[in-house]
Design an enzyme around this catalytic site. Sequence first.
Site, short mmCIF file in Angstrom:
data_model
loop_
_atom_site.label_atom_id
_atom_site.label_comp_id
_atom_site.label_asym_id
_atom_site.label_seq_id
_atom_site.Cartn_x
_atom_site.Cartn_y
_atom_site.Cartn_z
CE LYS A 1 14.15 -11.89 34.22
NZ LYS A 1 13.76 -10.92 35.26
CG ASP B 1 14.20 -14.04 39.79
OD1 ASP B 1 15.17 -14.23 40.56
OD2 ASP B 1 13.75 -12.90 39.53
NE ARG C 1 17.82 -4.53 36.65
CZ ARG C 1 17.19 -3.61 37.38
NH1 ARG C 1 17.85 -2.53 37.82
NH2 ARG C 1 15.92 -3.74 37.67
CD GLU D 1 16.67 -12.19 37.83
OE1 GLU D 1 16.63 -11.45 38.83
OE2 GLU D 1 15.66 -12.45 37.15
CG ASP E 1 11.77 -13.79 36.02
OD1 ASP E 1 11.17 -12.82 35.51
OD2 ASP E 1 12.84 -13.68 36.66
CE LYS F 1 12.05 -12.68 42.48
NZ LYS F 1 11.92 -11.20 42.47
CG ASP G 1 15.17 -10.54 43.14
OD1 ASP G 1 15.08 -11.35 42.19
OD2 ASP G 1 14.21 -10.16 43.83
N1 BES Z 1 11.61 -11.20 37.81
C1 BES Z 1 11.67 -10.10 38.69
C2 BES Z 1 10.60 -9.05 38.37
C3 BES Z 1 9.19 -9.40 38.74
C4 BES Z 1 8.73 -9.21 40.02
C5 BES Z 1 8.32 -9.86 37.78
C6 BES Z 1 7.42 -9.51 40.34
C7 BES Z 1 7.01 -10.14 38.08
C8 BES Z 1 6.57 -9.98 39.37
C9 BES Z 1 13.02 -9.43 38.59
O1 BES Z 1 14.09 -10.25 38.35
C10 BES Z 1 13.27 -8.75 39.90
O2 BES Z 1 13.42 -9.43 40.87
N2 BES Z 1 13.28 -7.42 39.91
C11 BES Z 1 13.46 -6.67 41.09
C12 BES Z 1 14.45 -5.59 40.79
C13 BES Z 1 14.97 -4.89 42.02
C14 BES Z 1 15.81 -5.83 42.86
C15 BES Z 1 15.78 -3.69 41.59
C16 BES Z 1 12.10 -6.07 41.47
O3 BES Z 1 11.34 -5.67 40.60
O4 BES Z 1 11.82 -6.04 42.67
ZN ZN Z 2 13.68 -12.00 37.35
MN MN Z 3 14.87 -11.10 40.15
#
Ligand code: BES
Ligand code: ZN
Ligand code: MN
Length: 488
Positions: free
Chosen positions: A253, A258, A339, A337, A276, A265, A335
């Site tokens: 990824k 992000d 996946r 994204e 990210d 966010k 968010d």
């Molecule tokens: N890149 C983030 C995951 C992340 C969050 C990595 C904090 C490191 C620290 C990912 O794209 C994301 O935003 N995931 C969301 C998923 C949710 C919307 C289902 C998350 O983990 O909150």
């Molecule tokens: Zn992300």
């Molecule tokens: Mn995200």
Amino acid sequence: MKLLVQDTSRAKKAPLLVLFALEGKTPETPEGLELPAAFTKGFDGKARQTRETFTDNNSFPHVLMVGLGDGDKLDSEGLRRAAAVAIRAAKAREVSGVGYYVGSSVTELAGGEEDTGRDMAEGAFLGFHAFAGVKKETKKDALKGLTLWGAGAAFKRGAKKGEMLAAACCFTRNLQDASGNNMRPRDLAAQAKKLATRSPQVRFRVFDEKAMKTFGMGLLLSVSQGSDEGAKLIHLTYKPKKKAKGVITFVGKGLTFDAGGISIKPSSKMDEMRYDMSGGAAVIGLFHALGDMDVPYEVHGVVGASENVINGKATKPGDIHVGMNGTTVEIQNTDAEGRLLLADCLTYAQKKTKPDTLFDLATLTGAVIVGLGHEVTGIFPSNDGLRDTLLEAGERTGEYCWPLPLMDVHKEAMKSPVADLKNIGPGNLGAGSTQGAAFLSYFIDEGQEWCHLDIAGTAWNAGSRDWCGGTLGTGVGTRLLIEYLERR
Ligand code: BES
Ligand code: ZN
Ligand code: MN
């Protein structure tokens, strides 16, 4: 910093001499060097404990002891940490050279000469590295050379390998630590392209959005459509000199930033989302090491690089997009994204490279940090053999892993009433990291050996790994997966 490896009998001189003390024992010293009793008295040799002194000895004017802790519990990570603690001290003292004296009492407990040489060099070079940043004035390191004194050819072989592995890991860390505006998708691609020139066995290809459209990568493009920076699909290939024993493909990824898209966010700590792309960085870093090794497999690295930001064309919650394998997805949260992007990269990877084993590395969920913290990567292996090899590789490299469950209930929860899938599960299901893996599982062919690694916790901010990034990037994944390839 240059590495020199010599037999212990040649330990005659160093601006700074480092000695390693097992708990409750005085450290072994080069021949002819006596340590003053006042120096060793009361030094416990606890892990990472240090004590230093200046001497009248012209050959060894400055001596530093570093504790290794309980000899019965000494492992590779303990050695790596001690070596890193010593190099950081040497760097801070601004000596021009440092010599580590590694006697047989340490090698015997630490798993033999080759492993000890490797861990010492790996720890020292990992600990020496620091992200240069972007400053008007950069301070040059005074420390130019590390000499490792150990016994035999195996120690030397190990040390050279440790240096090589640390270099690959530090390459990954540099990619991670660059700011979002300096490491855009095209910059990541340029880095991968440059890397490929290091070895004739590594080939680089890149596809732009137009090409991805012809592949039908609607899910990946749904992420990048909100950005003025074009997405890039990076494809690295390593071919062994002899006929390959099999094909292994790593998908990463590579979200160079992000912001969350329209499901934006919170602003606190949003700057961290430049990390990210850590999965992509780890995959690219793997090829840094592969270029220096003789791995008998054909290895592919596929990195989807994009930003997840907002313009007038950005994907809206509720939009439906179609993946390269024909699956339709209702995007409920922009968010989630990673996946989406990975789904198309996984389809591409299976179609184009036909791997025996497939991996993906991603900073996929905040939930994995809640569950496993910053020291352990969450893994979702498709069989027990793969799980065990990864757990062992984690123990060896200090890039620890732990398996998380993925069940039919989780897969069911990703179905949408209006499309084949939705990109987030119901709020009351919990298990956020598993939901991410469950989504990805729909893009894995029947019978395909596969492991998803969620490195959101381990990629940066690993405070207790102060020797390896501290709050900055850790380079996680590169050393782990090289170890996997060697154990396979
Ligand atoms: N890149 C983030 C995951 C992340 C969050 C990595 C904090 C490191 C620290 C990912 O794209 C994301 O935003 N995931 C969301 C998923 C949710 C919307 C289902 C998350 O983990 O909150
Ligand atoms: Zn992300
Ligand atoms: Mn995200």
